[in-house]
Every structure is written in structure tokens, then in C-alpha cells.
Design a protein around this motif. Structure first.
Motif, PDB file in Angstrom:
ATOM      1  N   LEU A   5       0.929  -1.240  -0.032  1.00 29.44           N
ATOM      2  CA  LEU A   5       0.290   0.097  -0.033  1.00 29.44           C
ATOM      3  C   LEU A   5       0.848   1.190   0.028  1.00 29.44           C
ATOM      4  CD1 LEU A   5      -2.579  -0.825   2.830  1.00 29.44           C
ATOM      5  CD2 LEU A   5      -3.180  -0.797   0.189  1.00 29.44           C
ATOM      6  N   ASN A   6       0.582   2.357  -0.918  1.00 30.22           N
ATOM      7  CA  ASN A   6       1.066   3.435  -0.719  1.00 30.22           C
ATOM      8  C   ASN A   6       0.225   4.477   0.184  1.00 30.22           C
ATOM      9  OD1 ASN A   6       3.398   3.322  -2.573  1.00 30.22           O
ATOM     10  ND2 ASN A   6       2.014   3.746  -4.429  1.00 30.22           N
ATOM     11  N   ASP A  93      -2.948   4.568  -1.415  1.00 30.37           N
ATOM     12  CA  ASP A  93      -3.998   3.460  -1.321  1.00 30.37           C
ATOM     13  C   ASP A  93      -4.601   3.693   0.219  1.00 30.37           C
ATOM     14  OD1 ASP A  93      -3.455   2.136  -3.641  1.00 30.37           O
ATOM     15  OD2 ASP A  93      -1.449   1.889  -2.852  1.00 30.37           O
ATOM     16  N   GLY A  94      -3.907   4.492   1.045  1.00 29.89           N
ATOM     17  CA  GLY A  94      -4.200   4.595   2.380  1.00 29.89           C
ATOM     18  C   GLY A  94      -3.711   5.691   3.024  1.00 29.89           C
ATOM     19  N   MET A 116     -10.460   4.388   1.059  1.00 33.95           N
ATOM     20  CA  MET A 116      -9.002   4.167   1.588  1.00 33.95           C
ATOM     21  C   MET A 116      -8.883   3.254   2.776  1.00 33.95           C
ATOM     22  SD  MET A 116      -6.876   6.427  -0.387  1.00 33.95           S
ATOM     23  CE  MET A 116      -7.709   5.326  -1.673  1.00 33.95           C
ATOM     24  N   THR A 117      -7.807   2.782   3.192  1.00 33.82           N
ATOM     25  CA  THR A 117      -7.455   2.227   4.314  1.00 33.82           C
ATOM     26  C   THR A 117      -7.106   3.064   5.383  1.00 33.82           C
ATOM     27  OG1 THR A 117      -7.274   0.029   3.321  1.00 33.82           O
ATOM     28  CG2 THR A 117      -6.321   0.458   5.515  1.00 33.82           C
TER      29      THR A 117
END
Length: 244
Positions: A5-6, A93-94, A116-117
Motif C-alpha cells: 500500500l502507498n 491507497d491509504g 481508503m485504508t
């Protein structure tokens, strides 16, 4: 968690002490790649002097925000606006929102609505609404490490931060095992841990003095532990069930 994850790491410099920065970034790296690292505050204030000393070392970009109006938290507003800009850029991504301030509750909810996480990180004083708005919430205090040569006084200070494994905690774990158990009452520990996180975002074995969930579960005499062969061949899988 997907370590590819970015993540955008946004730090509220007004209420997060700089002493946690090393452990905080190491913790974030467990969950993804911190591709954006920004900290918000009024850098003309002496209270942020200690943060200035570590920004370059950890490649954190400072964002200047003057407090234009007395009684209004301009730092919060700047951080929220930036978060939405980053969200719409589509490059992450989060998010990791580092603050103990409940003002970011709505932001966490909005980011999760967008898929989003969201990892929250803050001190134990963090209000519950912000905690439960995140996918996972980590207390900064449990990230501080004590070296083998640490003084007795610092070791004692660390112990005072550990929560007791109360009947309420045990019942939460037992109920979660029951939620994912098979017909024989066994539950894969990985599934138990994932569901505990969804039920209580700030659930962390380290809060109770254990490095991981397995030792915590092992300390509870109402739970039986077993192992099964991993079909993928990487060691054994740990299963647990409640003792009758």
C-alpha cells in the motif's frame, strides 16, 4: 495487511511529541510504503522546535500554517484540505493520520468511504470517536522500546502503560473465536485477529504487554491452542478454541 500500500502519512504537529517519530515510522512501514510524509503546524512557535531537529533525518515535509484566528485550529484545516487533495490525486491507497485530536474523526470516515485504508496513530488520550473511525488505531505509547540496558526507572514507567487483561477483554476474544469457529469449535488465529481489529480498531496485544496475539491468547486459561499443517508449506497454522 498489504505492505505494498502507498500511504500518505499526515502528522498533526500541534499535539504529537517528536520523541515518537522513529518508532512511529517503523510501525507505519509494517502496513505500507509511506510515499507521502507531511507534518502540519505553525513553525514560528517554539513548541515545534524539537520537530525541526528530526524532519530532515526522516524526510518529513513541514507545512507551515499560521493561526490566523484565535481559538481556531488552522493546522487541522490545512491537514484536512491536503488529505482531500491527496485522495483525489489517486496516488495513494491509504492514509496514516497521526493525531490525538477528535477533529479528524470526520476526515477518517470520509477517507474510508472513498475506499481508503485509514491507520490512526495517537496517544492514549485520543477520544474514542476518532479511534473507531479508523481501520486500525495504534497507541504511540506502546511503540516506545526499552533497551536491555535501560534504567529501572524507565522500565517501571513502561509497565505503567500496560493494560490489564480484564474479563471484558477475555470475553471479547472468546466471542470472536465463536464468530469464526468451525463445526469442531476451532478458529484460525489469523481470522480471529482480523475480526478483533474490525470490532475494536485499537485492539493490540501490545496494549497488554504481549508482542503478538499468540502469547496473549496463550496467557488465557480458557482457550486451547492447536496447530494444523499449512497447505502452502510455510510452517504450521495456529488454531484456537474455547475450553468448555
Amino acid at each position: 495487511m498489504d505492505k505494498d500500500l502507498n500511504l500518505a502519512v499526515l502528522i498533526d504537529g500541534d499535539n504529537i511529541p517528536s520523541k515518537y517519530v522513529k518508532e512511529m515510522l517503523e510501525e507505519i512501514a509494517k502496513y505500507g510504503n509511506p510515499s507521502v510524509k507531511r507534518i502540519y503546524g505553525d513553525w514560528t512557535k517554539p513548541s515545534l522546535a524539537k520537530w525541526k531537529d528530526v524532519l530532515l533525518k526522516y524526510a518529513i515535509t513541514p507545512v507551515q500554517q499560521y493561526g490566523y484566528t484565535t481559538g481556531k485550529n488552522a493546522t487541522d484545516s490545512a491537514m484536512i484540505i491536503d488529505a482531500m487533495d491527496i485522495l483525489y490525486s489517486g496516488k495513494v491507497d491509504g492514509f496514516s493520520l497521526v493525531s490525538s485530536d477528535s477533529d479528524f474523526t470526520r476526515l477518517a470516515i470520509r477517507l474510508r468511504e472513498a475506499g481508503m485504508t485509514v491507520f490512526g496513530i495517537g496517544e492514549r488520550k485520543t477520544p474514542n470517536p476518532f479511534i473507531v473511525a479508523c481501520d486500525k488505531f495504534i497507541y504511540l505509547e506502546i511503540l516506545q522500546k526499552t533497551d536491555a540496558g535501560a534504567s529501572a526507572s524507565s522500565s517501571k514507567e513502561t509497565k505503567t502503560k500496560i493494560d490489564r487483561v480484564t474479563p471484558k477483554v477475555i470475553n471479547l476474544i472468546l466471542a470472536t473465536i465463536a464468530d469464526v469457529e468451525d463445526e469442531d469449535g476451532w478458529a484460525f488465529l489469523g481470522e480471529v485477529g482480523a475480526l478483533l481489529q474490525k470490532k475494536q480498531p485499537n485492539f493490540d496485544a501490545r496494549n497488554y504487554g504481549f508482542r503478538k496475539l499468540m502469547p496473549l491468547v496463550k496467557s488465557i486459561d480458557k482457550i486451547e491452542i492447536g496447530q494444523r499443517n499449512n497447505p502452502k508449506g510455510n510452517g504450521n497454522l495456529v488454531y484456537v478454541r474455547a475450553l468448555s
